[in-house]
Design an enzyme around this catalytic site. Structure first.
Site, short mmCIF file in Angstrom:
data_model
loop_
_atom_site.label_atom_id
_atom_site.label_comp_id
_atom_site.label_asym_id
_atom_site.label_seq_id
_atom_site.Cartn_x
_atom_site.Cartn_y
_atom_site.Cartn_z
N ASP A 45 0.83 -1.20 0.00
CA ASP A 45 0.00 0.00 0.00
C ASP A 45 0.87 1.25 0.00
O ASP A 45 0.36 2.38 -0.07
CB ASP A 45 -0.99 0.00 1.16
CG ASP A 45 -0.34 -0.06 2.53
OD1 ASP A 45 0.90 -0.07 2.62
OD2 ASP A 45 -1.08 -0.11 3.54
N SER A 46 2.19 1.05 0.02
CA SER A 46 3.12 2.16 -0.19
C SER A 46 2.91 2.80 -1.56
O SER A 46 3.38 3.91 -1.82
CB SER A 46 4.57 1.66 -0.09
OG SER A 46 4.78 0.50 -0.87
N ASP A 84 -0.96 -6.38 -0.53
CA ASP A 84 -1.21 -5.70 0.74
C ASP A 84 -2.71 -5.46 0.93
O ASP A 84 -3.42 -5.12 -0.02
CB ASP A 84 -0.49 -4.35 0.74
CG ASP A 84 0.32 -4.13 2.01
OD1 ASP A 84 0.09 -4.84 3.00
OD2 ASP A 84 1.19 -3.24 2.00
N LYS A 114 -0.94 -9.59 2.76
CA LYS A 114 -0.21 -9.06 3.92
C LYS A 114 -1.10 -8.07 4.65
O LYS A 114 -1.81 -7.28 4.02
CB LYS A 114 1.09 -8.36 3.51
CG LYS A 114 1.88 -7.84 4.72
CD LYS A 114 3.16 -7.12 4.32
CE LYS A 114 2.91 -5.72 3.81
NZ LYS A 114 2.32 -4.82 4.86
N GLU A 116 -1.26 -5.59 8.52
CA GLU A 116 -0.49 -5.03 9.62
C GLU A 116 -1.12 -5.34 10.97
O GLU A 116 -2.34 -5.40 11.10
CB GLU A 116 -0.37 -3.51 9.46
CG GLU A 116 0.38 -3.09 8.22
CD GLU A 116 0.50 -1.58 8.06
OE1 GLU A 116 1.00 -1.13 7.02
OE2 GLU A 116 0.10 -0.85 8.99
N GLU A 183 9.39 -4.26 10.53
CA GLU A 183 9.76 -2.95 9.99
C GLU A 183 10.13 -1.98 11.11
O GLU A 183 9.44 -1.86 12.11
CB GLU A 183 8.62 -2.35 9.17
CG GLU A 183 8.96 -0.97 8.62
CD GLU A 183 7.95 -0.41 7.63
OE1 GLU A 183 8.17 0.71 7.14
OE2 GLU A 183 6.96 -1.10 7.34
#
EC number: 2.1.2.11
Length: 280
Positions: A45-46, A84, A114, A116, A183
Site C-alpha cells: 500500500d506504499s 497488501d 499481507k 499489519e 519494519e
C-alpha cells in the site's frame, strides 16, 4: 527457476537461505524483478505514496490495490506475489478481512496477502488462513498506524514495547501466518524474534539477522531525491539517469534534432511526386 510459493519461503528459513523481496506496482517493473530472480514481490500500500502521491498509506482503497496487484501478477511468473490489504479492509470485522483477502487472491491472482498488526488482528489472520489464504504478517513500524505512532518512528526501543512486538510475532505465528515483516525495529530485537518464531522474518529497517529483506524499489534505485530512509542502501541512481534522459529528449525535440531520418519512415519519392502533381 522454480516458482516461489509459501512453502519455498518456509523452507528457505529452515535451510538458512536468505529470502529476497522488493515492492512493485506495475507490469513492466514486476517483469524485470521476476527475470532477475527475486523470491517475492510485495504490491504494497506504499503505492499510495510512491505512485499516487498521497502523504501516507491511509487513503489507499481496495480498488487501488486490486488495480496494481493485477498488473504485477501479469508480469511476475516465478516470484511469489503478495498483495497488501489496505487500511480499513480488515480492521472492521473478521468477515470483511476474509472477504477482502479473498478478492486479492481471486481477482488480483496474488499468492498471499499481507496485513499489519499482531495481537489486535489475531482473529482476522486465523480466519483468513482458515479460508486457505496465506497470510504475511507485519509488525513493528506499521505505516497504517502512523497517526497512533505520531509519525514514522522506530518501534520497540523500550522494554515494554519490545515485549509487545515479540508477543505480536508469537501470536501471528500461532494464528497461522507463513511469514512476518519486521519494519523499523532495532536489529537486536529483530534477531530475538527471528530466533523465536519458526516462520521466516522479512526485514525492512530491521537489520541483518532477519531471514530475508525487502525494500521499496523506488528508494533503492534513487528515484526520489527529497528523502531517503536511514535503512535504505542505494543500488543505483536511476533517478538521475531518468532525469537526464528526459532533459536530453526535451532539448533534442526543441532543437529539431529528434526525430531525424534514422527514426522516421520512408517511402518512394515517385509516389510523393505523383501525389503532389495530382494535388493530393
Amino acid at each position: 527457476m522454480a516458482k516461489n510459493n509459501v512453502s519455498t519461503f518456509v523452507s528457505a528459513k529452515h535451510n538458512n537461505e536468505k529470502i529476497t523481496m522488493l515492492t512493485a506496482y506495475d507490469y513492466s517493473m514486476a517483469k524485470l524483478m521476476d527475470e532477475s530472480g527475486i523470491n517475492g514481490i510485495l504490491v504494497g500500500d506504499s503505492l499510495g505514496m510512491v505512485c499516487l502521491g498521497y502523504k501516507d498509506t491511509l487513503s489507499v482503497t481496495m480498488e487501488d490495490m486490486l488495480h496494481h496487484i493485477k498488473a504485477v501478477t501479469r508480469g511476475a511468473k516465478d516470484a511469489l506475489v503478495v498483495g497488501d490489504m489496505p487500511f480499513m479492509s480488515y480492521q472492521t470485522s473478521v468477515y470483511d478481512a476474509v472477504k477482502n483477502a479473498g478478492r486479492i487472491i481471486q481477482e488480483g491472482l496474488a499468492g498471499a496477502v499481507k496485513l499489519e498488526g499482531g495481537v489486535s488482528v489475531y482473529e482476522q489472520v486465523k480466519a483468513i488462513v482458515k479460508a486457505q489464504i496465506p497470510v504475511m504478517g507485519h509488525i513493528g513500524l506499521t505505516p497504517q498506524s502512523v497517526n497512533v505512532f505520531g509519525g514514522f518512528k522506530v518501534q520497540g526501543k523500550d522494554e515494554s514495547k519490545a515485549k509487545n512486538i515479540i508477543e505480536d510475532a508469537k501470536r501471528l505465528e500461532e494464528a497461522g501466518a507463513f511469514s512476518i515483516v519486521l519494519e523499523g525495529i532495532p536489529y537486536k530485537l529483530a534477531k530475538i524474534i527471528t530466533e523465536t518464531v519458526s516462520v521466516p522474518t522479512i526485514g525492512i529497517g530491521a537489520g541483518k539477522y532477519c531471514d530475508g529483506q525487502i525494500l521499496v524499489y523506488q528508494d533503492m534505485l534513487g528515484l526520489f531525491s527529497d528523502f531517503k530512509p536511514k535503512f535504505v542502501k542505494s543500488y543505483g541512481n536511476a533517478g538521475e539517469v531518468i532525469r537526464k534522459a528526459f532533459k536530453d529528449y526535451i532539448a533534442e525535440v526543441k532543437e529539431g534534432i529528434f526525430p531525424d531520418e534514422e527514426y522516421s519512415f520512408k517511402m518512394d519519392d515517385s509516389i510523393i511526386d505523383k501525389c503532389i502533381k495530382e494535388g493530393v
